[in-house]
Write a protein that holds these residues in place. Structure first.
Motif, short mmCIF file in Angstrom:
data_model
loop_
_atom_site.label_atom_id
_atom_site.label_comp_id
_atom_site.label_asym_id
_atom_site.label_seq_id
_atom_site.Cartn_x
_atom_site.Cartn_y
_atom_site.Cartn_z
N GLY A 188 0.81 -1.21 0.00
CA GLY A 188 0.00 0.00 0.00
C GLY A 188 0.84 1.26 0.00
O GLY A 188 0.56 2.22 -0.74
N ILE A 189 1.90 1.27 0.81
CA ILE A 189 2.79 2.43 0.81
C ILE A 189 3.52 2.54 -0.51
O ILE A 189 3.74 3.64 -1.03
CB ILE A 189 3.76 2.37 2.01
N ASP A 190 3.88 1.41 -1.10
CA ASP A 190 4.51 1.42 -2.43
C ASP A 190 3.61 2.14 -3.42
O ASP A 190 4.06 2.99 -4.21
CB ASP A 190 4.76 -0.02 -2.87
N SER A 191 2.32 1.83 -3.40
CA SER A 191 1.36 2.49 -4.29
C SER A 191 1.32 3.99 -4.05
O SER A 191 1.25 4.78 -4.99
CB SER A 191 -0.04 1.91 -4.09
N LEU A 192 1.33 4.38 -2.77
CA LEU A 192 1.30 5.79 -2.43
C LEU A 192 2.55 6.50 -2.97
O LEU A 192 2.46 7.60 -3.53
CB LEU A 192 1.21 5.97 -0.92
N VAL A 193 3.71 5.86 -2.82
CA VAL A 193 4.95 6.45 -3.32
C VAL A 193 4.89 6.61 -4.84
O VAL A 193 5.33 7.63 -5.39
CB VAL A 193 6.17 5.61 -2.90
N HIS A 194 4.35 5.61 -5.53
CA HIS A 194 4.19 5.73 -6.99
C HIS A 194 3.42 7.00 -7.34
O HIS A 194 3.81 7.76 -8.24
CB HIS A 194 3.42 4.54 -7.54
N ALA A 195 2.30 7.21 -6.64
CA ALA A 195 1.44 8.34 -6.96
C ALA A 195 2.13 9.67 -6.66
O ALA A 195 2.12 10.60 -7.49
CB ALA A 195 0.13 8.22 -6.19
N VAL A 196 2.73 9.78 -5.47
CA VAL A 196 3.37 11.04 -5.09
C VAL A 196 4.55 11.34 -6.01
O VAL A 196 4.71 12.47 -6.50
CB VAL A 196 3.82 10.99 -3.61
N ILE A 248 -0.43 3.47 -13.48
CA ILE A 248 -0.66 4.24 -14.71
C ILE A 248 0.04 5.60 -14.62
O ILE A 248 0.65 6.06 -15.58
CB ILE A 248 -2.17 4.42 -14.95
N ALA A 249 -0.03 6.22 -13.44
CA ALA A 249 0.58 7.54 -13.27
C ALA A 249 2.08 7.50 -13.49
O ALA A 249 2.63 8.26 -14.29
CB ALA A 249 0.27 8.08 -11.87
N PHE A 250 2.79 6.60 -12.80
CA PHE A 250 4.24 6.65 -12.93
C PHE A 250 4.73 6.05 -14.25
O PHE A 250 5.80 6.41 -14.74
CB PHE A 250 4.95 6.04 -11.72
N SER A 251 3.92 5.16 -14.86
CA SER A 251 4.31 4.63 -16.16
C SER A 251 4.24 5.71 -17.24
O SER A 251 4.97 5.65 -18.24
CB SER A 251 3.41 3.46 -16.55
N ASN A 252 3.38 6.70 -17.03
CA ASN A 252 3.24 7.79 -17.99
C ASN A 252 3.86 9.09 -17.50
O ASN A 252 3.72 10.13 -18.13
CB ASN A 252 1.76 7.99 -18.32
#
Length: 383
Positions: A188-196, A248-252
């Motif tokens: 879950g924190i990994d996902s948050l880091v991706h987004a931020v 999707i956010a960090f891939s783009n």
């Protein structure tokens, strides 16, 4: 404007695993190799998927030799297994390690994995990749990246390009209902880091921004809920969608300094990826924020930590404080508390800093560090 790249087909929702045979047929695919690990096999999920495919007349074989932080040796074994059958696609079933492994097995062919690491971009497609995530974390089901470990050099190699982007993603939150607390928290924190990181990255763009902010709104309030009650379906669904949107956010856009510094910790000390991200996130956010104060303040507001009228400085202060607090609440240890040997940590810091920079991710950070500054950040995160 950057080009936007997404899987051709994404099925989202509780129970959509049942759609897998139909989606394969729609894409003209009928002979999948399933790439997974021993835990997924022992849980009964692999048998469930193979039964589902068999009932639809689809013959599958399964490679179950995936290891955590996939190694070149495990990838080579998977490629050899692939070559023994006549497969027209590769299904990654599991968390980030099986999906990343599936990507490389589908793409590598006869080449050496180190020849494919960034800055090389691999855009020539291999076999079609189908991702079926069972953790709400990596977002790998929607990204054009894979990470493979060179066990001889203890380097986590980032491999990038459109070849690694899954053609199909089956995103079924019901597959996460049995996840244990530690895995729920770390992914879950990994996902948050991706987004931020996608939002504050120098590669940020309006499309990725919208995905990143939505992911933060979903993840922040629901991560504690999913950890407290693993059967909280509403929280699990939100976490799965947030993980997808973060991917999707960090891939783009891109990830940045946290990921660049996290990979060497995982490679040298075998700390799980999400956990090493969590160890670093508060320290690196505090260090980076002055160079992108309005962007970090937007993150704080999206996460519900600050009111719209609060100053950017105040909002970022709340963000850093909240990141420290959620680590405490979820039992995220420091490298010291994790039990890493201090002498070995100190000895490896210059190499880890160089490996972090070489990955390219720190160059996307709002504030780009020198090697000695990365060493200082590792030291600050130690205890």
């Amino acid at each position: 404007m950057p080009a936007i790249h997404l899987p051709r087909t994404i099925r989202i929702g509780g129970g959509v695993l049942a759609d897998l045979p139909e989606v394969l047929a729609q894409n003209g695919l009928s002979r999948p190799l399933i790439v997974t690990d021993a835990w997924i096999e022992s849980s009964g999920l692999l048998e469930r998927v193979q039964t589902l495919l068999s009932a639809a007349g689809l013959a599958s074989r399964a490679f179950t030799g995936v290891v955590p932080d996939p190694t070149i040796a495990a990838i080579e074994a998977g490629c050899a297994f692939l070559a023994e059958g006549e497969h027209d696609c590769v299904i990654g079933l599991g968390g980030g390690s099986p999906i990343d492994s599936a990507k490389m097995i589908a793409v590598k062919g006869t080449r050496r994995v180190p020849d494919l690491k960034a800055p090389h971009q691999e855009n020539t497609p291999g076999l079609p990749i189908i991702a079926v995530p069972t953790t709400a974390g990596t977002g790998s089901e929607a990204t054009r990246f894979t990470v493979i470990t060179d066990a001889e050099t203890d380097e986590k190699m980032l491999c990038a390009g459109l070849a690694y982007l899954p053609q199909i993603a089956i995103v079924d939150y019901e597959l996460t209902l049995s996840k244990p607390l530690r895995l729920t928290a770390d992914t879950g924190i990994d996902s948050l880091v991706h987004a931020v990181e996608a939002y504050v990255s120098k590669q940020a763009n309006p499309f990725a921004d919208s995905m990143a902010l939505s992911a933060m709104r979903l993840i922040w309030p629901n991560l504690p809920r999913a950890c407290k009650d693993p059967a909280d379906r509403e929280a699990r669904e939100a976490m799965m969608l947030g993980a997808l949107q973060g991917g999707i956010a960090f891939s783009n856009s891109s990830v940045a300094l946290v990921h660049g510094m996290s990979r060497p910790i995982g490679a040298h000390f075998h700390v799980s990826h999400g956990l090493s991200n969590a160890m670093l996130m508060p320290v690196i956010t505090r260090w980076s924020a002055p160079s992108a104060l309005p962007r970090y303040a937007d993150c704080a507001r999206a996460m519900g930590l600050a009111e719209a009228a609060e100053s950017d400085q105040g909002a970022v202060g709340r963000l850093v404080e909240a990141l420290h607090q959620i680590n405490a609440d979820l039992g995220v240890p420091s490298p010291k508390a994790y039990g890493i040997d201090k002498a070995r940590w100190d000895h490896l810091l210059p190499l880890m800093a160089q490996q972090a920079l070489a990955s390219g991710s720190p160059g996307n950070n709002p504030r780009v560090p020198e090697v000695d500054e990365i060493v200082e950040l590792y030291q600050a995160a130690w205890g």
